[in-house]
Design a protein around this motif. Structure first.
Motif, PDB file in Angstrom:
ATOM      1  N   ARG A  54       0.796  -1.233   0.000  1.00  0.00           N
ATOM      2  CA  ARG A  54       0.000   0.000   0.000  1.00  0.00           C
ATOM      3  C   ARG A  54       0.827   1.280   0.000  1.00  0.00           C
ATOM      4  N   GLY A  55       2.147   1.155   0.160  1.00  0.00           N
ATOM      5  CA  GLY A  55       2.987   2.323   0.000  1.00  0.00           C
ATOM      6  C   GLY A  55       3.465   2.984   1.277  1.00  0.00           C
ATOM      7  N   VAL A  56       4.036   4.170   1.104  1.00  0.00           N
ATOM      8  CA  VAL A  56       4.741   4.875   2.172  1.00  0.00           C
ATOM      9  C   VAL A  56       3.864   5.163   3.374  1.00  0.00           C
ATOM     10  N   GLU A  57       2.682   5.697   3.154  1.00  0.00           N
ATOM     11  CA  GLU A  57       1.840   6.099   4.284  1.00  0.00           C
ATOM     12  C   GLU A  57       1.390   4.897   5.110  1.00  0.00           C
ATOM     13  N   ALA A  58       1.125   3.781   4.455  1.00  0.00           N
ATOM     14  CA  ALA A  58       0.736   2.567   5.186  1.00  0.00           C
ATOM     15  C   ALA A  58       1.893   2.071   6.049  1.00  0.00           C
ATOM     16  N   ALA A  59       3.118   2.113   5.491  1.00  0.00           N
ATOM     17  CA  ALA A  59       4.288   1.692   6.262  1.00  0.00           C
ATOM     18  C   ALA A  59       4.544   2.640   7.419  1.00  0.00           C
ATOM     19  N   ARG A  60       4.399   3.942   7.158  1.00  0.00           N
ATOM     20  CA  ARG A  60       4.624   4.921   8.230  1.00  0.00           C
ATOM     21  C   ARG A  60       3.628   4.706   9.368  1.00  0.00           C
ATOM     22  N   ALA A  61       2.377   4.452   9.033  1.00  0.00           N
ATOM     23  CA  ALA A  61       1.364   4.205  10.062  1.00  0.00           C
ATOM     24  C   ALA A  61       1.698   2.958  10.874  1.00  0.00           C
ATOM     25  N   TRP A  62       2.154   1.894  10.190  1.00  0.00           N
ATOM     26  CA  TRP A  62       2.519   0.664  10.911  1.00  0.00           C
ATOM     27  C   TRP A  62       3.696   0.920  11.849  1.00  0.00           C
ATOM     28  N   LEU A  63       4.694   1.641  11.368  1.00  0.00           N
ATOM     29  CA  LEU A  63       5.875   1.922  12.186  1.00  0.00           C
ATOM     30  C   LEU A  63       5.519   2.774  13.400  1.00  0.00           C
ATOM     31  N   GLN A  64       4.623   3.746  13.203  1.00  0.00           N
ATOM     32  CA  GLN A  64       4.232   4.611  14.312  1.00  0.00           C
ATOM     33  C   GLN A  64       3.408   3.861  15.351  1.00  0.00           C
ATOM     34  N   ASP A  65       2.748   2.806  14.925  1.00  0.00           N
ATOM     35  CA  ASP A  65       1.916   2.030  15.849  1.00  0.00           C
ATOM     36  C   ASP A  65       2.667   0.778  16.325  1.00  0.00           C
ATOM     37  N   THR A  66       2.656  -0.269  15.518  1.00  0.00           N
ATOM     38  CA  THR A  66       3.226  -1.552  15.938  1.00  0.00           C
ATOM     39  C   THR A  66       4.750  -1.493  16.064  1.00  0.00           C
ATOM     40  N   GLY A  67       5.416  -0.823  15.134  1.00  0.00           N
ATOM     41  CA  GLY A  67       6.870  -0.731  15.184  1.00  0.00           C
ATOM     42  C   GLY A  67       7.353  -0.080  16.474  1.00  0.00           C
ATOM     43  N   ARG A  68       6.723   1.030  16.831  1.00  0.00           N
ATOM     44  CA  ARG A  68       7.099   1.719  18.077  1.00  0.00           C
ATOM     45  C   ARG A  68       6.766   0.868  19.294  1.00  0.00           C
ATOM     46  N   LYS A  69       5.636   0.189  19.224  1.00  0.00           N
ATOM     47  CA  LYS A  69       5.253  -0.698  20.336  1.00  0.00           C
ATOM     48  C   LYS A  69       6.322  -1.781  20.521  1.00  0.00           C
ATOM     49  N   ASN A  70       6.762  -2.379  19.412  1.00  0.00           N
ATOM     50  CA  ASN A  70       7.789  -3.421  19.478  1.00  0.00           C
ATOM     51  C   ASN A  70       9.074  -2.911  20.135  1.00  0.00           C
ATOM     52  N   ILE A  71       9.539  -1.740  19.695  1.00  0.00           N
ATOM     53  CA  ILE A  71      10.828  -1.251  20.194  1.00  0.00           C
ATOM     54  C   ILE A  71      10.721  -0.742  21.629  1.00  0.00           C
ATOM     55  N   LYS A  72       9.573  -0.169  21.983  1.00  0.00           N
ATOM     56  CA  LYS A  72       9.385   0.287  23.363  1.00  0.00           C
ATOM     57  C   LYS A  72       9.316  -0.896  24.323  1.00  0.00           C
ATOM     58  N   GLU A  73       8.637  -1.949  23.900  1.00  0.00           N
ATOM     59  CA  GLU A  73       8.574  -3.154  24.742  1.00  0.00           C
ATOM     60  C   GLU A  73       9.956  -3.788  24.887  1.00  0.00           C
ATOM     61  N   LEU A  74      10.728  -3.786  23.792  1.00  0.00           N
ATOM     62  CA  LEU A  74      12.085  -4.318  23.843  1.00  0.00           C
ATOM     63  C   LEU A  74      12.949  -3.490  24.788  1.00  0.00           C
ATOM     64  N   ASN A  75      12.816  -2.160  24.718  1.00  0.00           N
ATOM     65  CA  ASN A  75      13.596  -1.284  25.597  1.00  0.00           C
ATOM     66  C   ASN A  75      13.284  -1.554  27.067  1.00  0.00           C
ATOM     67  N   LYS A  76      12.024  -1.806  27.346  1.00  0.00           N
ATOM     68  CA  LYS A  76      11.625  -2.104  28.729  1.00  0.00           C
ATOM     69  C   LYS A  76      12.295  -3.395  29.207  1.00  0.00           C
ATOM     70  N   VAL A  77      12.297  -4.405  28.335  1.00  0.00           N
ATOM     71  CA  VAL A  77      12.934  -5.679  28.685  1.00  0.00           C
ATOM     72  C   VAL A  77      14.441  -5.498  28.839  1.00  0.00           C
ATOM     73  N   LEU A  78      15.053  -4.689  27.960  1.00  0.00           N
ATOM     74  CA  LEU A  78      16.492  -4.444  28.046  1.00  0.00           C
ATOM     75  C   LEU A  78      16.884  -3.829  29.383  1.00  0.00           C
ATOM     76  N   LYS A  79      16.080  -2.876  29.855  1.00  0.00           N
ATOM     77  CA  LYS A  79      16.370  -2.233  31.139  1.00  0.00           C
ATOM     78  C   LYS A  79      16.400  -3.247  32.276  1.00  0.00           C
ATOM     79  N   GLU A  80      15.575  -4.284  32.133  1.00  0.00           N
ATOM     80  CA  GLU A  80      15.468  -5.294  33.184  1.00  0.00           C
ATOM     81  C   GLU A  80      16.507  -6.408  33.042  1.00  0.00           C
ATOM     82  N   THR A  81      17.099  -6.551  31.869  1.00  0.00           N
ATOM     83  CA  THR A  81      17.903  -7.751  31.611  1.00  0.00           C
ATOM     84  C   THR A  81      19.358  -7.510  31.243  1.00  0.00           C
ATOM     85  N   ALA A  82      19.657  -6.439  30.507  1.00  0.00           N
ATOM     86  CA  ALA A  82      21.017  -6.237  29.985  1.00  0.00           C
ATOM     87  C   ALA A  82      21.942  -5.649  31.044  1.00  0.00           C
ATOM     88  N   SER A  83      23.235  -5.950  30.910  1.00  0.00           N
ATOM     89  CA  SER A  83      24.268  -5.420  31.793  1.00  0.00           C
ATOM     90  C   SER A  83      25.037  -4.304  31.070  1.00  0.00           C
TER      91      SER A  83
END
Length: 329
Positions: free
Chosen positions: A292-321
């Protein structure tokens, strides 16, 4: 313990958070990304499509990453639109390997040098090496000399060298098989031991987790290669195999499984220092872009993509040294 020059330490600081944790985003894929985009698009998107998708990922997700890994062939425009606080790693290897030749031999990009990558803005150099610790002496000696050369080039330019090791077995075709899962701990851990040798001048190892979680008790309903206790012991052994900072690659698993893996690593006593996470964060955004193009990808990144990376960051704070305790200088 790794001794760093002031210049290298400053560069690592730019790639990490204030606590010495690397939460980097990887999108240095080239041939594989081209195939992923082509799979969802009936027309050829060409080089421009790859460049544009990388830009979208960089724009959308680097505000939540400590740094981004890109390639110089398609990724430099994306480097220019990254968040100002995000550091930059740049890949130095040619993508993939010659499947018609024995040994998955490494090769450098023809038109680049470490100096040129540094001049293009790189804070660190990343090189991906396919490695089977049990392969023939001639092949592995070639790889050892090759890595010595890359390490020397990085040392001469006083820029951190991130070595990414992707293991395999020359006698096993499928690295996702139960057969390979059984030998994977040995392959990963012994490769780390080899390239922790100071002769290679590696500053950070980017490595696989030492087990296949899809064959680990408690993480699969099918056949298992290891009990939870055995898998835990491998994570601990991996940490003890090197004195260098090391970070995990996501190897294309789902975001959920990668996060659960990091929690298991922490519980097992792993002292990993962060991640360079690629497809687990953004791969499901390729289909909207292709279909569907650029705008569809941008919307996915702003929603699910950001959710993925924010959740990963939370786990990193709890697990990484922090890598601070693994370096001097």
């Amino acid at each position: 313990m790794l001794t760093l020059t002031n210049t290298k330490r400053e560069a690592l600081n730019r790639l990490s958070d204030k606590d010495g944790i690397i939460g980097a985003l990887a999108i240095d894929q080239r041939g594989s990304l081209k195939k992923m985009i082509a799979a969802g698009n009936t027309s050829d998107v060409g080089d421009e499509g790859i460049i544009r998708f990388k830009e979208l990922v960089s724009e959308g997700l680097t505000p939540f990453a400590t740094s981004i890994l890109l390639d110089p062939e398609y990724g430099l425009p994306a480097a220019k639109v990254r968040h100002p606080d995000a550091g930059l790693l740049v890949a130095y290897e040619k993508t993939g390997y010659d499947a018609t030749a024995v040994g998955r031999l490494p090769d450098l990009l023809d038109e680049w040098s470490v100096k040129r990558l540094k001049d293009a803005g790189a804070d660190a150099i990343k090189f991906l090496l396919y490695y089977d610790v049990d392969e023939g002496e001639k092949i592995n000696d070639y790889k050892h000399v090759f890595m010595e050369r890359v390490g020397s080039e990085c040392a001469a330019e006083d820029i951190p060298f991130f070595l990414e090791i992707v293991t395999y077995d020359s006698r096993i075709d499928d690295v996702k098989s139960l057969e390979y899962a059984k030998v994977k701990p040995h392959k990963v851990i012994d490769a780390m031991r080899e390239f922790s040798n100071p002769r290679y001048q590696v500053d950070v190892l980017k490595v696989e987790v030492p087990v296949d979680m899809n064959f680990t008790e408690g993480y699969t309903e099918g056949e298992t290669a290891y009990s939870k206790e055995k898998a835990s012991a491998y994570f601990k052994e991996q940490s003890e195999a090197t004195g260098l900072p090391f970070i995990f690659l996501s190897a294309g698993v789902s975001a959920e499984l990668f996060q659960e893996t990091l929690k298991f690593a922490k519980e097992s006593g792993s002292t990993f220092n962060g991640v360079l996470c690629g497809r687990a964060t953004w791969k499901n955004g390729v289909a909207p872009f292709a279909e569907r193009g650029v705008e569809a990808a941008r919307a996915w990144l702003q929603d699910t993509g950001r959710k993925n990376i924010k959740e990963l960051n939370k786990v990193l704070k709890e697990t990484a040294s922090s890598w601070f305790g693994k370096v001097s200088g």
